[in-house]
Design a protein around this motif. Structure first.
Motif, PDB file in Angstrom:
ATOM      1  N   TYR A  49     -30.564 -26.575 -24.801  1.00  0.00           N
ATOM      2  CA  TYR A  49     -31.933 -26.841 -25.262  1.00  0.00           C
ATOM      3  C   TYR A  49     -32.790 -25.582 -25.155  1.00  0.00           C
ATOM      4  O   TYR A  49     -32.784 -24.895 -24.130  1.00  0.00           O
ATOM      5  N   PHE A  50     -33.527 -25.303 -26.228  1.00  0.00           N
ATOM      6  CA  PHE A  50     -34.382 -24.123 -26.290  1.00  0.00           C
ATOM      7  C   PHE A  50     -35.736 -24.513 -26.879  1.00  0.00           C
ATOM      8  O   PHE A  50     -35.796 -25.162 -27.930  1.00  0.00           O
ATOM      9  N   SER A  51     -36.795 -24.062 -26.243  1.00  0.00           N
ATOM     10  CA  SER A  51     -38.131 -24.355 -26.769  1.00  0.00           C
ATOM     11  C   SER A  51     -38.472 -23.486 -27.970  1.00  0.00           C
ATOM     12  O   SER A  51     -39.317 -23.855 -28.794  1.00  0.00           O
ATOM     13  N   ASP A  52     -37.802 -22.329 -28.084  1.00  0.00           N
ATOM     14  CA  ASP A  52     -38.109 -21.400 -29.173  1.00  0.00           C
ATOM     15  C   ASP A  52     -37.073 -21.409 -30.289  1.00  0.00           C
ATOM     16  O   ASP A  52     -37.079 -20.523 -31.147  1.00  0.00           O
ATOM     17  N   LEU A  53     -36.188 -22.389 -30.294  1.00  0.00           N
ATOM     18  CA  LEU A  53     -35.222 -22.510 -31.387  1.00  0.00           C
ATOM     19  C   LEU A  53     -35.950 -22.962 -32.653  1.00  0.00           C
ATOM     20  O   LEU A  53     -36.684 -23.958 -32.620  1.00  0.00           O
ATOM     21  N   PRO A  54     -35.780 -22.264 -33.776  1.00  0.00           N
ATOM     22  CA  PRO A  54     -36.419 -22.722 -35.020  1.00  0.00           C
ATOM     23  C   PRO A  54     -36.027 -24.163 -35.347  1.00  0.00           C
ATOM     24  O   PRO A  54     -34.866 -24.558 -35.192  1.00  0.00           O
ATOM     25  N   ALA A  55     -36.986 -24.944 -35.787  1.00  0.00           N
ATOM     26  CA  ALA A  55     -36.766 -26.375 -36.013  1.00  0.00           C
ATOM     27  C   ALA A  55     -35.627 -26.642 -36.987  1.00  0.00           C
ATOM     28  O   ALA A  55     -34.882 -27.616 -36.828  1.00  0.00           O
ATOM     29  N   ASP A  56     -35.451 -25.779 -37.987  1.00  0.00           N
ATOM     30  CA  ASP A  56     -34.393 -25.998 -38.971  1.00  0.00           C
ATOM     31  C   ASP A  56     -32.995 -25.846 -38.373  1.00  0.00           C
ATOM     32  O   ASP A  56     -32.008 -26.297 -38.957  1.00  0.00           O
ATOM     33  N   PHE A  57     -32.910 -25.200 -37.208  1.00  0.00           N
ATOM     34  CA  PHE A  57     -31.609 -25.018 -36.551  1.00  0.00           C
ATOM     35  C   PHE A  57     -31.358 -26.073 -35.472  1.00  0.00           C
ATOM     36  O   PHE A  57     -30.370 -25.993 -34.743  1.00  0.00           O
ATOM     37  N   ASP A  58     -32.226 -27.042 -35.364  1.00  0.00           N
ATOM     38  CA  ASP A  58     -32.018 -28.131 -34.399  1.00  0.00           C
ATOM     39  C   ASP A  58     -30.744 -28.889 -34.765  1.00  0.00           C
ATOM     40  O   ASP A  58     -30.600 -29.388 -35.877  1.00  0.00           O
ATOM     41  N   GLY A  59     -29.796 -28.942 -33.821  1.00  0.00           N
ATOM     42  CA  GLY A  59     -28.519 -29.595 -34.081  1.00  0.00           C
ATOM     43  C   GLY A  59     -27.444 -28.663 -34.623  1.00  0.00           C
ATOM     44  O   GLY A  59     -26.321 -29.108 -34.899  1.00  0.00           O
ATOM     45  N   PHE A  60     -27.742 -27.387 -34.760  1.00  0.00           N
ATOM     46  CA  PHE A  60     -26.787 -26.396 -35.265  1.00  0.00           C
ATOM     47  C   PHE A  60     -25.620 -26.272 -34.280  1.00  0.00           C
ATOM     48  O   PHE A  60     -25.813 -26.227 -33.069  1.00  0.00           O
ATOM     49  N   GLN A 170     -28.537 -11.665 -39.808  1.00  0.00           N
ATOM     50  CA  GLN A 170     -29.445 -12.804 -39.844  1.00  0.00           C
ATOM     51  C   GLN A 170     -28.712 -14.016 -40.410  1.00  0.00           C
ATOM     52  O   GLN A 170     -28.033 -13.925 -41.438  1.00  0.00           O
ATOM     53  N   LEU A 171     -28.841 -15.140 -39.715  1.00  0.00           N
ATOM     54  CA  LEU A 171     -28.298 -16.410 -40.197  1.00  0.00           C
ATOM     55  C   LEU A 171     -29.467 -17.238 -40.719  1.00  0.00           C
ATOM     56  O   LEU A 171     -30.430 -17.495 -39.985  1.00  0.00           O
ATOM     57  N   VAL A 172     -29.385 -17.628 -41.972  1.00  0.00           N
ATOM     58  CA  VAL A 172     -30.492 -18.319 -42.629  1.00  0.00           C
ATOM     59  C   VAL A 172     -30.116 -19.774 -42.883  1.00  0.00           C
ATOM     60  O   VAL A 172     -29.044 -20.072 -43.425  1.00  0.00           O
ATOM     61  N   LYS A 173     -30.994 -20.675 -42.464  1.00  0.00           N
ATOM     62  CA  LYS A 173     -30.803 -22.111 -42.681  1.00  0.00           C
ATOM     63  C   LYS A 173     -32.134 -22.693 -43.165  1.00  0.00           C
ATOM     64  O   LYS A 173     -33.126 -22.649 -42.436  1.00  0.00           O
ATOM     65  N   ASP A 174     -32.120 -23.209 -44.378  1.00  0.00           N
ATOM     66  CA  ASP A 174     -33.341 -23.736 -44.992  1.00  0.00           C
ATOM     67  C   ASP A 174     -34.423 -22.648 -44.985  1.00  0.00           C
ATOM     68  O   ASP A 174     -34.243 -21.607 -45.582  1.00  0.00           O
ATOM     69  N   ASN A 175     -35.509 -22.864 -44.268  1.00  0.00           N
ATOM     70  CA  ASN A 175     -36.608 -21.898 -44.276  1.00  0.00           C
ATOM     71  C   ASN A 175     -36.688 -21.068 -42.992  1.00  0.00           C
ATOM     72  O   ASN A 175     -37.708 -20.421 -42.729  1.00  0.00           O
ATOM     73  N   ALA A 176     -35.625 -21.082 -42.198  1.00  0.00           N
ATOM     74  CA  ALA A 176     -35.657 -20.388 -40.908  1.00  0.00           C
ATOM     75  C   ALA A 176     -34.458 -19.463 -40.768  1.00  0.00           C
ATOM     76  O   ALA A 176     -33.475 -19.557 -41.502  1.00  0.00           O
ATOM     77  N   ARG A 177     -34.533 -18.597 -39.767  1.00  0.00           N
ATOM     78  CA  ARG A 177     -33.424 -17.691 -39.494  1.00  0.00           C
ATOM     79  C   ARG A 177     -33.318 -17.404 -38.000  1.00  0.00           C
ATOM     80  O   ARG A 177     -34.306 -17.465 -37.269  1.00  0.00           O
TER      81      ARG A 177
END
Length: 305
Positions: A49-60, A170-177
């Motif tokens: 769990y990370f507080s600064d993980l981009p939301a689009d990578f939640d569950g990555f 850089q790993l890009v997922k949706d609108n985040a990286r």
């Protein structure tokens, strides 16, 4: 035999029986370890769990392999089962944290077709481990050694892996990286220090979420934790858990712990994580006793605080 034992009293009989049972268990464990144990692949899963993980990578999800040591492998059927098991995890990203071979790139020739089967939609990335440089054998010239390393780079490419040598992508997922960093080997106690964290991160934004691949876990405490910019997750291997010990989840022990503070599994310090993979292959000891070969699956989650 019964009369001999009874001559020592009932307590001695119990002690003797316990000694025989322990000896039998040790013998069985050793026989299993040098025959089937070295291919007794185990999937180990952790959710981080990370507080600064981009939301689009939640569950990555990330599958990590380490320390293949191709020159030691023997059973193609057994290794294929391990590769199939790794693919069955269906992770988003596949990372390999070094020691593809024992000494030479040629060791991978019989295995390229098997390891090429590994798949992940967000790519496959690798770094070098201390064995990959060819430093532990005599070469006829510096050019021959350099050519071997070049061949090893080619092997990674042929298997579909991008080799990161003091480099970041850089790993890009949706609108985040997020940023994936790979450094060359950096160890202690006489191991090579080719890794350059500063070079690898020189063009990365300070607020970037970072995942670092660094073969030797001693790098984490020595350089990564005190580094000027935070590295949220570091992935290592190298120790193999010494391929010998007790690993029961709630309790683990191996002689390697007297040399490496972080030697197997998950560690956390100041909100930053290190995961040390126990290794896919084996080297030195031609087996594994109690410390089984590992396929790691990490799930990244965004926390609210």
């Amino acid at each position: 035999m019964y009369r001999l034992l009874t001559g020592f009293g009932e307590r001695s009989i119990v002690v003797a029986a316990l000694v025989l049972i322990v000896a039998a268990l040790v013998l069985i464990s050793m026989l299993f370890g040098i025959t089937r144990g070295k291919y007794h692949y185990k999937v180990r899963k952790e959710t981080l769990y990370f507080s600064d993980l981009p939301a689009d990578f939640d569950g990555f999800t990330i599958t990590q392999l380490s320390d293949i040591h191709a020159g030691s492998l023997g059973s193609k059927r057994a290794v294929q089962q391990g590769i199939t098991l790794a693919n069955q995890q269906r992770s988003d990203l596949l990372l390999f944290t070094g020691d593809l071979v024992n000494h030479t790139a040629a060791e991978m020739e019989p295995w390229k077709d098997v390891f090429s089967q590994l798949k992940a939609p967000y790519g496959k990335y690798a770094i070098l481990g201390n064995h990959d440089y060819g430093d532990y054998m005599q070469w006829e010239s510096h050019a021959a050694k350099a050519f071997n390393l070049h061949q090893l780079e080619q092997v990674h490419a042929e298997m579909g892996f991008s080799l990161l040598r003091n480099k970041a992508v850089q790993l890009v997922k949706d609108n985040a990286r997020i940023t994936l960093i790979g450094v060359e080997n950096w160890g202690k106690g006489g191991f090579q220090r080719y890794g350059d964290l500063q070079k690898a991160t020189e063009n990365i934004a300070d607020d970037s979420f970072r995942i670092l691949m660094s073969h030797d876990p001693s790098h984490w405490e020595e350089q990564v934790l005190p580094y000027r910019s935070p590295v949220q997750l570091t992935l290592s291997g190298h120790t193999h858990g010494m391929q010998f010990g007790i690993d029961l989840g709630f309790f683990k022990w191996s002689p390697i712990q007297y040399f490496y503070k972080e030697w197997a599994g998950l560690y956390q310090r100041h909100g930053k994580y290190l995961y040390v993979n126990r290794g896919f292959g084996f080297h030195g000891l031609q087996g594994r006793i109690g410390i089984w070969p590992e396929i790691t699956v990490l799930t990244l989650k965004r926390s609210e605080s």
